[in-house]
Design a protein around this motif. Structure first.
Motif, PDB file in Angstrom:
ATOM      1  N   GLU A 136      47.513 -43.119 -10.857  1.00 58.52           N
ATOM      2  CA  GLU A 136      47.421 -43.414 -12.294  1.00 58.52           C
ATOM      3  C   GLU A 136      47.647 -44.888 -12.588  1.00 58.52           C
ATOM      4  O   GLU A 136      46.867 -45.519 -13.318  1.00 58.52           O
ATOM      5  N   SER A 150      42.187 -34.123 -10.027  1.00 63.28           N
ATOM      6  CA  SER A 150      43.074 -33.850 -11.169  1.00 63.28           C
ATOM      7  C   SER A 150      43.860 -35.092 -11.571  1.00 63.28           C
ATOM      8  O   SER A 150      44.144 -35.299 -12.759  1.00 63.28           O
ATOM      9  N   GLU A 159      41.407 -37.318 -13.422  1.00 65.64           N
ATOM     10  CA  GLU A 159      41.133 -36.719 -14.738  1.00 65.64           C
ATOM     11  C   GLU A 159      42.192 -37.151 -15.747  1.00 65.64           C
ATOM     12  O   GLU A 159      41.892 -37.435 -16.903  1.00 65.64           O
ATOM     13  N   LYS A 160      43.410 -37.210 -15.278  1.00 62.79           N
ATOM     14  CA  LYS A 160      44.514 -37.605 -16.147  1.00 62.79           C
ATOM     15  C   LYS A 160      44.556 -39.115 -16.353  1.00 62.79           C
ATOM     16  O   LYS A 160      44.890 -39.594 -17.450  1.00 62.79           O
ATOM     17  N   ASP A 189      40.369 -47.821 -18.317  1.00 57.41           N
ATOM     18  CA  ASP A 189      40.380 -47.525 -19.748  1.00 57.41           C
ATOM     19  C   ASP A 189      40.807 -48.723 -20.577  1.00 57.41           C
ATOM     20  O   ASP A 189      40.281 -48.941 -21.670  1.00 57.41           O
ATOM     21  N   GLN A 190      41.740 -49.486 -20.064  1.00 56.04           N
ATOM     22  CA  GLN A 190      42.246 -50.637 -20.807  1.00 56.04           C
ATOM     23  C   GLN A 190      42.748 -51.696 -19.838  1.00 56.04           C
ATOM     24  O   GLN A 190      43.700 -51.458 -19.109  1.00 56.04           O
ATOM     25  N   ARG A 193      34.072 -40.834 -11.619  1.00 55.91           N
ATOM     26  CA  ARG A 193      35.345 -40.695 -10.919  1.00 55.91           C
ATOM     27  C   ARG A 193      35.162 -40.588  -9.404  1.00 55.91           C
ATOM     28  O   ARG A 193      36.068 -40.906  -8.633  1.00 55.91           O
ATOM     29  N   VAL A 233      42.045 -41.519 -15.980  1.00 50.44           N
ATOM     30  CA  VAL A 233      40.864 -42.224 -16.504  1.00 50.44           C
ATOM     31  C   VAL A 233      40.169 -41.356 -17.543  1.00 50.44           C
ATOM     32  O   VAL A 233      39.635 -40.295 -17.222  1.00 50.44           O
ATOM     33  N   GLN A 234      40.178 -41.815 -18.788  1.00 53.50           N
ATOM     34  CA  GLN A 234      39.553 -41.056 -19.863  1.00 53.50           C
ATOM     35  C   GLN A 234      38.130 -41.518 -20.164  1.00 53.50           C
ATOM     36  O   GLN A 234      37.339 -40.790 -20.768  1.00 53.50           O
ATOM     37  N   GLY A 235      37.808 -42.752 -19.790  1.00 49.71           N
ATOM     38  CA  GLY A 235      36.502 -43.325 -20.116  1.00 49.71           C
ATOM     39  C   GLY A 235      35.365 -42.679 -19.350  1.00 49.71           C
ATOM     40  O   GLY A 235      35.579 -41.895 -18.418  1.00 49.71           O
ATOM     41  N   ASP A 239      44.556 -47.438 -14.126  1.00 50.90           N
ATOM     42  CA  ASP A 239      44.627 -47.379 -15.585  1.00 50.90           C
ATOM     43  C   ASP A 239      43.840 -48.488 -16.272  1.00 50.90           C
ATOM     44  O   ASP A 239      43.499 -48.389 -17.456  1.00 50.90           O
ATOM     45  N   TYR A 296      33.518 -43.055 -16.866  1.00 44.24           N
ATOM     46  CA  TYR A 296      33.280 -43.690 -15.571  1.00 44.24           C
ATOM     47  C   TYR A 296      33.141 -42.636 -14.476  1.00 44.24           C
ATOM     48  O   TYR A 296      33.703 -41.549 -14.562  1.00 44.24           O
TER      49      TYR A 296
END
Length: 488
Positions: free
Chosen positions: A371, A341, A344-345, A378-379, A353, A347-349, A375, A351
């Motif tokens: 997080e 969970s 999930e929060k 994603d960026q 997990r 990493v949005q890309g 991070d 990839y």
């Protein structure tokens, strides 16, 4: 025949679970289960003014999260219910009136103003305050007349000619008191509710509680409790008074002062099983140097004689270390299930997990660190080109540009993109370039993440990002380094 050990956790539903309260529950649980006894849950809600909506559910949820499952309680019943004090109100008045009849308690009609007047007089004389109740001297006729008139009253304990008294405690040994210094506590309030001090005596006896575990601040009250046990002719329980959990050398851990509750710690990413393991060691010394215990192991080795007499300081750094040990000792599947969970929060890309979970498991101590640590997938972070300068890695912006250009070339030529192929390709390059490993891998990690510290190295990050994204980030880094060199 040995009497079966029965302990009880009797919290008031006034909010979150304080660490000290949870440790008391744990010690009560361990004392009972070490001897094959029963652990009861009782809700003490006689102070209705402090009751907080939803607090009972917090008590249930907390105990279940840490595995302190009760044998009897409000939700599952038992032979000694009800297990909520407000549902037992009918019995307390009768017990209090019985003490009045035997001369161990009396009706008190004094107002708060009467008591305050005595307190102020004691202060003016510079002596400690002990309420001298004039109602003790009322005749039976006057008492009955005032009761019949509906005057508000309390039932107050009567303490006279006690002299020196003592009791034995499992932690502090023999405690001696001058009984004549004890104040006459209220047993039944004017609203008909019993006080905490009285109700828990009645409940403990009627529920066959053998061991009473509570904070050492109750040592001074225990002689008054014992007088009530003796007045009824009841057997006193075994007392286990435990030292406080301290914030520092001088201050108790307190939610009121902003210290973390159990719920706060879980919200910050600490595991319930790590918290319960840690607080077991606050004021209790295990028989060996072992520090990581399952609840079953604690039951096996717990010995009340090893509880300390002095307060234990809550060390968040030690808890963090222990939490990290729990996380690292998990299987890959259990760990992924625990952190899914959070990932999930974070990493949005697109990839994998599970692969990210593998690289963070050896390096993350608290779940809320996840997080910020991942991070960059994603960026990538904004970084200064001076980050390529690393003394230990023998890297400079100049050597970094050479390394990244070579890395880009070999990665672009790769047909298969697996963890093994990326590993083999990148580790072969330093030798070809006549460079140290760090002179190649440090620039790659910097280019891919934009961070000095990452949970994985250059090889793991490159594999998870995938060929296209890895090349894209390396191209940006090369352009920036080239532009910087052109300006020089």
């Amino acid at each position: 025949m040995t009497k079966k050990i029965r302990t009880r956790f009797a919290p008031s539903p006034t909010g979150y679970m304080h660490i000290g309260n949870l440790r008391t529950a744990l010690f009560e649980y361990l004392i009972a289960k070490h001897e094959g006894g029963d652990f009861l849950l009782r809700i003490e809600d006689t102070d209705q003014g402090r009751k907080v909506e939803g607090a009972v559910d917090i008590i249930y949820d907390t105990l279940k999260q840490v595995g302190l499952n009760w044998d009897e309680g409000p939700d599952i019943g038992g032979d000694f219910g009800p297990y909520v004090q407000s549902e037992r109100l009918g019995m307390y008045k009768g017990y209090a009136e019985e003490l009045v009849k035997t001369g161990h308690a009396h009706y008190c009609f004094c107002s708060e103003e009467d008591i305050e007047e005595q307190r102020k007089e004691a202060e003016s004389l510079g002596i400690s305050f002990k309420f001298q109740d004039p109602c003790k001297h009322l005749s039976q006729e006057e008492i009955q007349s005032r009761l019949d008139a509906g005057e508000p009253y309390v039932i107050r304990q009567t303490i006279e000619n006690v002299g020196d008294t003592y009791f034995d405690d499992e932690v502090y040994g023999r405690i001696e008191f001058d009984g004549d210094l004890l104040d006459e506590q209220i047993l039944l309030k004017s609203d008909g509710f019993p006080t905490y001090n009285f109700a828990n005596i009645i409940d403990d006896h009627t529920m066959n509680i053998t061991h009473v575990v509570r904070g050492n601040e109750y040592l001074s009250s225990t002689p008054k409790y014992n007088l009530i046990y003796d007045a009824y002719g009841w057997q006193r329980p075994t007392y286990v008074h435990v030292p406080p959990v301290m914030k520092d050398e001088f201050h108790k851990l307190s939610k009121r002062n902003g210290d973390a509750s159990f719920q706060d710690l879980v919200a910050k990413g600490y595991l319930p099983q790590a918290v319960i393991n840690y607080i077991a060691l606050l004021g209790w010394a295990p028989p060996t140097e072992q520090e990581i215990y399952s609840l079953e192991e604690l039951i096996e080795v717990f010995d009340v004689k090893r509880i300390s007499r002095s307060g234990a300081i809550f060390d968040i750094d030690k808890l963090t270390w222990m939490n990290g040990m729990y996380l690292r000792n998990m299987s890959e599947d259990e760990y992924y299930e625990t952190v899914a969970s959070y990932l999930e929060k974070a990493v949005q890309g697109p990839y994998d997990r599970r692969e990210i979970a593998k690289i963070i498991q050896p390096r993350i101590d608290v779940l809320n660190q996840i997080e910020e640590s991942v991070d960059f997938f994603d960026q990538p972070g904004e970084y200064d080109l001076e980050m390529y300068r690393h003394k230990k890695m023998k890297s400079t912006p100049e050597t970094a540009l050479v390394a990244l250009q070579a890395v880009r070339g070999v990665l672009e030529q790769m047909d298969t993109w697996t963890a093994e192929s990326v590993h083999e390709t990148l580790l072969a390059l330093p030798k070809e370039l006549e460079m140290k490993n760090g002179q190649v891998l440090w620039p790659v990690r910097t280019a891919l993440s934009g961070k000095q510290f990452t949970p994985g190295g250059a090889i793991e990050i490159a594999f998870i990002l995938g060929k296209e994204e890895a090349l894209k980030r390396i191209d940006v880094a090369i352009e920036r380094l080239q532009a910087a060199q052109a300006e020089c």
